[in-house]
Write an enzyme that holds these catalytic residues in place. Structure first.
Site, PDB file in Angstrom:
ATOM      1  N   GLY A 215       0.812  -1.212   0.000  1.00 12.51           N
ATOM      2  CA  GLY A 215       0.000   0.000   0.000  1.00 12.51           C
ATOM      3  C   GLY A 215       0.838   1.252   0.000  1.00 12.51           C
ATOM      4  O   GLY A 215       1.868   1.342  -0.668  1.00 12.51           O
ATOM      5  N   ILE A 216       0.399   2.212   0.807  1.00 13.67           N
ATOM      6  CA  ILE A 216       1.071   3.492   0.860  1.00 13.67           C
ATOM      7  C   ILE A 216       1.422   3.809   2.309  1.00 13.67           C
ATOM      8  O   ILE A 216       0.776   3.332   3.239  1.00 13.67           O
ATOM      9  CB  ILE A 216       0.168   4.597   0.271  1.00 13.67           C
ATOM     10  CG1 ILE A 216       0.962   5.879   0.009  1.00 13.67           C
ATOM     11  CG2 ILE A 216      -1.033   4.866   1.171  1.00 13.67           C
ATOM     12  CD1 ILE A 216       0.206   6.886  -0.822  1.00 13.67           C
ATOM     13  N   GLY A 217       2.466   4.603   2.495  1.00 13.25           N
ATOM     14  CA  GLY A 217       2.866   4.973   3.844  1.00 13.25           C
ATOM     15  C   GLY A 217       4.324   4.650   4.081  1.00 13.25           C
ATOM     16  O   GLY A 217       5.052   4.185   3.193  1.00 13.25           O
ATOM     17  N   GLU A 238      -3.744  -3.497  -4.832  1.00 14.57           N
ATOM     18  CA  GLU A 238      -4.901  -2.603  -4.905  1.00 14.57           C
ATOM     19  C   GLU A 238      -4.475  -1.186  -5.263  1.00 14.57           C
ATOM     20  O   GLU A 238      -5.229  -0.455  -5.890  1.00 14.57           O
ATOM     21  CB  GLU A 238      -5.681  -2.619  -3.594  1.00 14.57           C
ATOM     22  CG  GLU A 238      -4.948  -2.015  -2.408  1.00 14.57           C
ATOM     23  CD  GLU A 238      -5.747  -2.198  -1.128  1.00 14.57           C
ATOM     24  OE1 GLU A 238      -6.102  -3.345  -0.819  1.00 14.57           O
ATOM     25  OE2 GLU A 238      -6.001  -1.193  -0.444  1.00 14.57           O
ATOM     26  N   GLY A 336      -8.051  -3.609   1.576  1.00 23.32           N
ATOM     27  CA  GLY A 336      -7.732  -4.847   0.878  1.00 23.32           C
ATOM     28  C   GLY A 336      -6.848  -5.785   1.673  1.00 23.32           C
ATOM     29  O   GLY A 336      -6.348  -6.775   1.128  1.00 23.32           O
TER      30      GLY A 336
END
Length: 439
Positions: A215-217, A238, A336
């Site tokens: 994901g992001i972060g 995702e 997700g």
């Protein structure tokens, strides 16, 4: 009538467009960086004309006026994820949270949450009259094309044109508002020593040729930064952000070993900086597909060696993972995470990794018991690895006692002794000094 004539006949101002919304309507908003704020702001400017309008979305990256206290009689958010702007409103009872797996959102919108209107932000039409959903295909495409209701679209020249299943024809739009503005950007986080150590530990579990979901972060970015010496990695996720772009340009990610969508970067939505948006624009390497396809565990698992990398808030000594709440406070949703954890478990050679700092604000994130009121996001039967800056706990196939011991080893040194005491009480066995390292 040609599509160009139809386009011109549908052009209206934002105020004219939202005048077609009635009190009690349900509006689905395009996701994250694709949310058309020109339309949302027009609703807020005309708030007195509405009562009990319901907005539905996952992540909002702006101030979200539909969450503001002054509009609580006019608007109410039904969040499927609870992004930062929604947390206070949910906590104070001015907004709602609906738990749902990300891959099931399109089905939910076709049944329980059918919209009266969908607010879109699209690229300008191509020569054939098709606009791209750009950075938000996910549930947005289903809402616009399969759920009924009216489609009100902001057409924005700054929305990248992405390929895959990412197009809607002008004939499917009811009202068009032309408004150009740069997309919301998420700047890469600054990585500290803790995040870098976690990134190195996670990277040690990734092999050449693996297919990644992330994901992001700070944690995903730290992992990506630790992969520069890998080869032939793939992406089926995702969403992705700027760090993936760097590894593509360095030749580390080429998607050559993926079983499905070979050679392609697959995602369902995107968030990042202008660098990312420029990279995906008209890029045939990028395939943006609906979330009920991308996040379906049965489909994602068709990629061998699928590695799911997700962050979490808390892990107890049984291996239960909390990712979306702090006690009774809802801070996000499942997104997700479970979709891809289960896909990784079904994938040949797949691995599911939960990564987190060992502490937050001086409190251990590895605990004897999850916080009162907190909800388990990923259950103990699905977890493979838990990673902190202090190491890796491999939980798959381990007994409860072995799991607890492995988790204590990667806890912050300041908390290991207290966790060991709980271990001894629970398992009626001495925790051997040789099994853990004092700080």
């Amino acid at each position: 009538m040609s599509w160009r004539d139809a386009y011109q006949s549908k052009r209206v101002t934002a105020n004219e467009a939202v005048s077609h919304i009635k009190s009690g309507d349900r509006i689905v908003l395009a996701h994250a960086a694709a949310e058309p704020m020109i339309l949302v702001d027009a609703m807020a400017a005309n708030a007195d004309a509405y009562r009990d309008v319901e907005f539905v979305n996952l992540v909002c990256l702006t101030e979200a006026p539909y969450c503001a206290p002054e509009y609580q009689k006019n608007f109410r958010l039904n969040s499927l994820f609870v992004g930062a702007p929604a947390r206070k409103a949910v906590a104070e009872g001015r907004a709602d949270f609906t738990p749902v797996f990300f891959h099931e959102v399109p089905a939910l919108l076709q049944t329980r949450l059918q919209p009266d209107a969908t607010f879109l932000q699209l690229s300008p039409p191509n020569a054939h009259g098709y606009c791209s959903f750009g950075v938000s295909v996910d549930y947005t495409k289903t809402a616009a094309q399969k759920c009924g209701g009216i489609n009100i679209a902001q057409i924005n020249k700054h929305m990248p044109c992405t390929y895959g299943d990412s197009f809607i024809h002008v004939s499917e739009l009811d009202y068009i508002v032309e408004h150009d503005e740069t997309l919301v950007e998420l700047q890469p986080p600054v990585l500290g020593d803790v995040e870098k150590a976690i990134g190195r530990n996670v990277a040690s579990l990734i092999q050449d040729g693996d297919c990644l979901q992330l994901g992001i972060g700070s944690i995903p970015d730290a992992v990506l930064a630790g992969l520069t010496d890998k080869k032939d990695l793939g992406i089926y996720t995702e969403m992705f952000s700027d760090g993936v772009v760097d590894l593509v340009e360095a030749g580390v990610i080429n998607n050559k070993h993926k079983n499905i969508h070979n050679g392609k970067l697959v995602a369902t939505f995107l968030m990042g900086t202008q660098k990312l948006y420029d990279f995906v624009d008209h890029n045939p390497m990028v395939e943006m597909l609906s979330v009920d396809y991308v996040n379906d565990p049965r489909i994602a698992a068709q990629n061998d060696n699928l590695v799911a990398i997700n962050a979490c808030v808390q892990v107890d000594l049984l291996g239960q993972v909390v990712s979306d709440s702090i006690g009774l406070r809802q801070i996000s949703g499942v997104g997700g995470q479970v979709d891809f954890v289960r896909a990784a478990n079904m994938s040949k050679g797949g691995r599911a990794i939960m990564a987190m700092p060992s502490t937050t604000k001086g409190i251990s994130k590895i605990v004897p018991f999850i916080a009162e009121g907190a909800a388990v996001t990923t259950n103990r039967f699905d977890v493979n690895y838990v990673v902190t800056e202090h190491g890796i706990a491999a939980l798959k196939g381990r007994t409860l006692r072995e799991r607890a011991a492995a988790l204590i080893k990667i806890a912050h040194p300041d908390f290991r002794e207290a966790l060991a005491i709980e271990y001894e009480k629970r398992f009626h066995a001495k925790f051997k000094e040789s099994e853990w390292v004092k700080g």
